[in-house]
Motif scaffolding. Structure first.
Motif, PDB file in Angstrom:
ATOM      1  N   LEU A 126      69.702 129.578  87.400  1.00 49.74           N
ATOM      2  CA  LEU A 126      70.178 130.089  88.682  1.00 49.74           C
ATOM      3  C   LEU A 126      69.913 129.104  89.814  1.00 49.74           C
ATOM      4  O   LEU A 126      68.942 128.351  89.783  1.00 49.74           O
ATOM      5  N   GLU A 127      70.776 129.148  90.816  1.00 48.39           N
ATOM      6  CA  GLU A 127      70.516 128.506  92.107  1.00 48.39           C
ATOM      7  C   GLU A 127      69.947 129.581  93.046  1.00 48.39           C
ATOM      8  O   GLU A 127      70.474 130.694  93.085  1.00 48.39           O
ATOM      9  N   PRO A 128      68.937 129.273  93.829  1.00 47.31           N
ATOM     10  CA  PRO A 128      68.477 130.262  94.808  1.00 47.31           C
ATOM     11  C   PRO A 128      69.588 130.672  95.781  1.00 47.31           C
ATOM     12  O   PRO A 128      69.721 131.840  96.125  1.00 47.31           O
ATOM     13  N   ILE A 129      70.374 129.686  96.217  1.00 48.03           N
ATOM     14  CA  ILE A 129      71.534 129.938  97.078  1.00 48.03           C
ATOM     15  C   ILE A 129      72.680 129.107  96.526  1.00 48.03           C
ATOM     16  O   ILE A 129      72.506 127.918  96.238  1.00 48.03           O
ATOM     17  N   LYS A 148      62.261 125.994 103.902  1.00 50.05           N
ATOM     18  CA  LYS A 148      61.021 125.970 103.126  1.00 50.05           C
ATOM     19  C   LYS A 148      61.028 124.701 102.284  1.00 50.05           C
ATOM     20  O   LYS A 148      62.071 124.089 102.072  1.00 50.05           O
ATOM     21  N   VAL A 149      59.852 124.313 101.781  1.00 49.91           N
ATOM     22  CA  VAL A 149      59.819 123.133 100.920  1.00 49.91           C
ATOM     23  C   VAL A 149      60.768 123.348  99.749  1.00 49.91           C
ATOM     24  O   VAL A 149      61.607 122.499  99.432  1.00 49.91           O
ATOM     25  N   PHE A 150      60.651 124.507  99.095  1.00 51.91           N
ATOM     26  CA  PHE A 150      61.604 124.919  98.054  1.00 51.91           C
ATOM     27  C   PHE A 150      62.114 126.312  98.390  1.00 51.91           C
ATOM     28  O   PHE A 150      61.357 127.161  98.874  1.00 51.91           O
ATOM     29  N   ALA A 151      63.391 126.540  98.117  1.00 52.48           N
ATOM     30  CA  ALA A 151      63.991 127.829  98.469  1.00 52.48           C
ATOM     31  C   ALA A 151      63.318 128.987  97.759  1.00 52.48           C
ATOM     32  O   ALA A 151      63.307 130.107  98.273  1.00 52.48           O
ATOM     33  N   MET A 152      62.744 128.749  96.574  1.00 56.63           N
ATOM     34  CA  MET A 152      62.098 129.830  95.824  1.00 56.63           C
ATOM     35  C   MET A 152      60.974 130.489  96.615  1.00 56.63           C
ATOM     36  O   MET A 152      60.596 131.636  96.356  1.00 56.63           O
ATOM     37  N   GLU A 153      60.449 129.783  97.633  1.00 47.17           N
ATOM     38  CA  GLU A 153      59.376 130.346  98.455  1.00 47.17           C
ATOM     39  C   GLU A 153      59.865 131.540  99.274  1.00 47.17           C
ATOM     40  O   GLU A 153      59.063 132.407  99.643  1.00 47.17           O
ATOM     41  N   HIS A 154      61.158 131.593  99.579  1.00 43.52           N
ATOM     42  CA  HIS A 154      61.696 132.731 100.313  1.00 43.52           C
ATOM     43  C   HIS A 154      61.570 134.020  99.498  1.00 43.52           C
ATOM     44  O   HIS A 154      61.531 135.112 100.067  1.00 43.52           O
ATOM     45  N   TRP A 155      61.555 133.888  98.168  1.00 43.40           N
ATOM     46  CA  TRP A 155      61.490 135.056  97.277  1.00 43.40           C
ATOM     47  C   TRP A 155      60.144 135.140  96.534  1.00 43.40           C
ATOM     48  O   TRP A 155      59.954 136.039  95.741  1.00 43.40           O
ATOM     49  N   VAL A 165      68.387 121.500  93.086  1.00 37.68           N
ATOM     50  CA  VAL A 165      68.887 120.164  93.393  1.00 37.68           C
ATOM     51  C   VAL A 165      69.443 120.120  94.812  1.00 37.68           C
ATOM     52  O   VAL A 165      69.218 119.163  95.558  1.00 37.68           O
ATOM     53  N   GLN A 166      70.160 121.161  95.211  1.00 33.94           N
ATOM     54  CA  GLN A 166      70.721 121.214  96.567  1.00 33.94           C
ATOM     55  C   GLN A 166      69.816 121.949  97.550  1.00 33.94           C
ATOM     56  O   GLN A 166      69.747 121.593  98.719  1.00 33.94           O
ATOM     57  N   THR A 167      69.115 122.974  97.100  1.00 31.98           N
ATOM     58  CA  THR A 167      68.329 123.800  98.024  1.00 31.98           C
ATOM     59  C   THR A 167      66.937 123.240  98.295  1.00 31.98           C
ATOM     60  O   THR A 167      66.301 123.614  99.283  1.00 31.98           O
ATOM     61  N   GLY A 168      66.439 122.370  97.426  1.00 31.92           N
ATOM     62  CA  GLY A 168      65.042 121.957  97.487  1.00 31.92           C
ATOM     63  C   GLY A 168      64.732 120.917  98.542  1.00 31.92           C
ATOM     64  O   GLY A 168      65.609 120.274  99.123  1.00 31.92           O
ATOM     65  N   LEU A 169      63.426 120.775  98.806  1.00 32.95           N
ATOM     66  CA  LEU A 169      62.875 119.751  99.703  1.00 32.95           C
ATOM     67  C   LEU A 169      63.351 119.908 101.141  1.00 32.95           C
ATOM     68  O   LEU A 169      63.813 118.971 101.781  1.00 32.95           O
ATOM     69  N   LEU A 229      70.475 129.847 104.644  1.00 28.72           N
ATOM     70  CA  LEU A 229      69.154 129.772 105.248  1.00 28.72           C
ATOM     71  C   LEU A 229      68.895 128.338 105.708  1.00 28.72           C
ATOM     72  O   LEU A 229      69.396 127.387 105.113  1.00 28.72           O
ATOM     73  N   GLY A 230      68.098 128.203 106.767  1.00 27.95           N
ATOM     74  CA  GLY A 230      67.717 126.879 107.234  1.00 27.95           C
ATOM     75  C   GLY A 230      68.922 126.043 107.612  1.00 27.95           C
ATOM     76  O   GLY A 230      69.821 126.481 108.334  1.00 27.95           O
ATOM     77  N   LEU A 231      68.965 124.811 107.102  1.00 26.56           N
ATOM     78  CA  LEU A 231      70.076 123.906 107.353  1.00 26.56           C
ATOM     79  C   LEU A 231      71.077 123.908 106.207  1.00 26.56           C
ATOM     80  O   LEU A 231      71.832 122.950 106.031  1.00 26.56           O
ATOM     81  N   MET A 232      71.093 124.988 105.451  1.00 27.83           N
ATOM     82  CA  MET A 232      72.062 125.173 104.367  1.00 27.83           C
ATOM     83  C   MET A 232      72.898 126.400 104.722  1.00 27.83           C
ATOM     84  O   MET A 232      72.537 127.529 104.416  1.00 27.83           O
TER      85      MET A 232
END
Length: 462
Positions: free
Chosen positions: A212-215, A257-264, A248-252, A361-364
């Motif tokens: 899965l992709e977080p977003i 967030k540092v990684f999108a998974m932190e939102h969940w 790959v796209q949502t991270g860093l 979320l963020g800049l995405m």
């Protein structure tokens, strides 16, 4: 200057209008004839073609000095913009020592980069594999999941995107990339992203991994419910399956967030990263994974292998990128992301008939238009009239992806908002029928040109 350099590198950064046009035309002719015939021809006929000569900060520049504000960045590569001086310095120093490696000996950059990556991820993720692209990272992750579990079944999503290989497209559901390349990887199945009930119907004791992709950046940036990923993780644990998160796209930093998974607040078994990690300079990707995965691969140390993965140049770029992000740009991306969200809320409130909403979320982020034609026209007019590069999604053109780099100032986001408002204000003067008539005329020109025999097409090489 070496006589062996590419011709274009022998040119100055800034050229006369005549010389710039000559290089543009020659480049276009070759691309049309030999590299990307459809895209190059369509861009020429639609008047959207330009020469990407150099990058500087948040801008793409043509040879005559025209600037475009980059708000799409090759799917999120340029979080730190173009040619960041610290990353240029790191790559230049490493190139003087040697760019690639034999892989027969230890590579210091691999060790230092691993330490920095692991310092940013959950403690359960202890191991790192290096690749060159997001596709390669996801490929490696599904191989590891299959080896570690001894199972074959893999679950992806209908509008997901995980890469361009047969295996990763098998886990992706976007028709413009997926159609016509089957048969797909055996054991793959697609469900609706964000639906735990759909996953519960297909995940079973034969499942190796859920990917899965977080977003889903390629499909509108819609954000799933806050309990979704915890439910997915519990489902995977129940059936002994791995959870692979493709960041790959949502991270860093991209989502604030540092990684999108932190939102969940969820921890995967395998985490795929890339794009921003390159610093916009040298391709690199990585898979960060846990002890359970490692147990499956430990007696097969080279079953995931890459000639260029984790090369010294890429590691130098990656290390410097993580140092810069940790020093200030993670925090900066979060603040800018909040400001971008507020800007989109204002845009929606001023044009409720044209803007159906915004997501991400963020800049995405993605703006969602009420009519697919609005999205396609908006992205083109934003480039034409405001010199801003965004992306209307080809399979769902009502969604326009807008993702500025982390190096922006607050004023850049405000200016971006004002540009969007001007373009939508101009677009609002026309009915959808009028916009379609104009758009269709251009499209017909493209279709007529493509229907000609190759030797008769305008711009074709002799």
């Amino acid at each position: 200057m070496s006589k062996y350099l590419p011709t274009y590198l022998s040119k100055e950064d800034n050229l006369s209008a005549e010389e710039a046009q000559a290089i543009h035309d020659q480049t276009g002719r070759v691309l049309e004839a030999n590299v990307v015939p459809f895209l190059a021809k369509a861009q020429r006929i639609m008047g959207s073609a330009f020469l990407e000569w150099r990058g500087e900060g948040k801008y793409i520049l043509t040879p005559d000095g025209t600037k475009f504000f980059d708000c799409v960045g090759a799917g999120g590569v340029f979080g730190l913009g173009f040619a960041h001086p610290d990353i240029v310095e790191a790559v230049t120093l490493q190139a003087r020592r040697g760019g690639l490696a034999t892989r027969a000996g230890f590579i210091p950059g691999q060790a230092e980069l691993a330490e920095k990556l692991l310092s940013l991820t959950p403690k359960s993720l202890q191991y790192v594999y290096y690749g060159n692209s997001g596709t390669e990272a996801v490929e490696a992750a599904i191989k590891m999941a299959r080896v570690a579990t001894g199972k074959k079944k893999l679950i992806g999503t209908h509008l997901g995107y995980h890469g361009m290989s047969v295996a990763t497209i098998s886990l992706s559901g976007i028709g413009m990339w997926r159609d016509g390349i089957g048969p797909y990887l055996e054991g793959t199945q697609l469900v609706t992203h964000g639906s735990l009930a759909a996953l519960e119907e297909v995940v079973d004791s034969d499942t190796a991994a859920v990917v899965l992709e977080p977003i889903q950046w390629a499909s509108g940036c819609k954000v799933v419910d806050k309990d979704y990923f915890k439910g997915v993780k519990a489902l995977c644990e129940k059936h002994g399956a791995m959870l692979i998160l493709d960041e790959v796209q949502t991270g860093l930093g991209r989502t604030g967030k540092v990684f999108a998974m932190e939102h969940w607040d969820v921890e995967p078994d395998l985490l795929c990263v890339g794009k921003v990690l390159s610093g916009g300079m040298v391709p690199i990707s990585a898979v960060v994974y846990n002890q359970r995965v490692h147990k499956g691969e430990r007696m097969r140390p080279l079953f995931n292998n890459s000639s260029f993965g984790g090369n010294p140049l890429a590691c130098a770029a990656g290390i410097t990128t993580l140092n810069l992000l940790s020093d200030r740009y993670f925090q900066r991306a979060e603040k800018l992301g909040d400001l971008l969200g507020e800007s989109f809320e204002e845009i929606k409130s001023k044009f409720p008939e044209h803007v159906a909403g915004y997501h991400g979320l963020g800049l995405m982020r993605c703006l969602e238009f009420s009519n697919p034609l609005y999205g396609a026209v908006f992205a083109e007019w934003l480039r034409r009239d405001e010199s801003i590069i965004t992306a209307a999604m080809g399979h769902i053109p009502q969604f326009v992806r807008i993702s500025p780099p982390f190096i922006c100032e607050d004023e850049d986001i405000v200016a971006l908002k004002e540009s969007c408002l001007r373009v939508i204000g101009e677009l609002a003067k026309y009915t959808p029928q009028e916009l379609f008539s104009d758009f269709n005329k251009t499209l017909q020109k493209v279709q007529v040109e493509l229907a000609k025999p190759i030797e008769d097409q305008e711009g074709a090489l002799a």
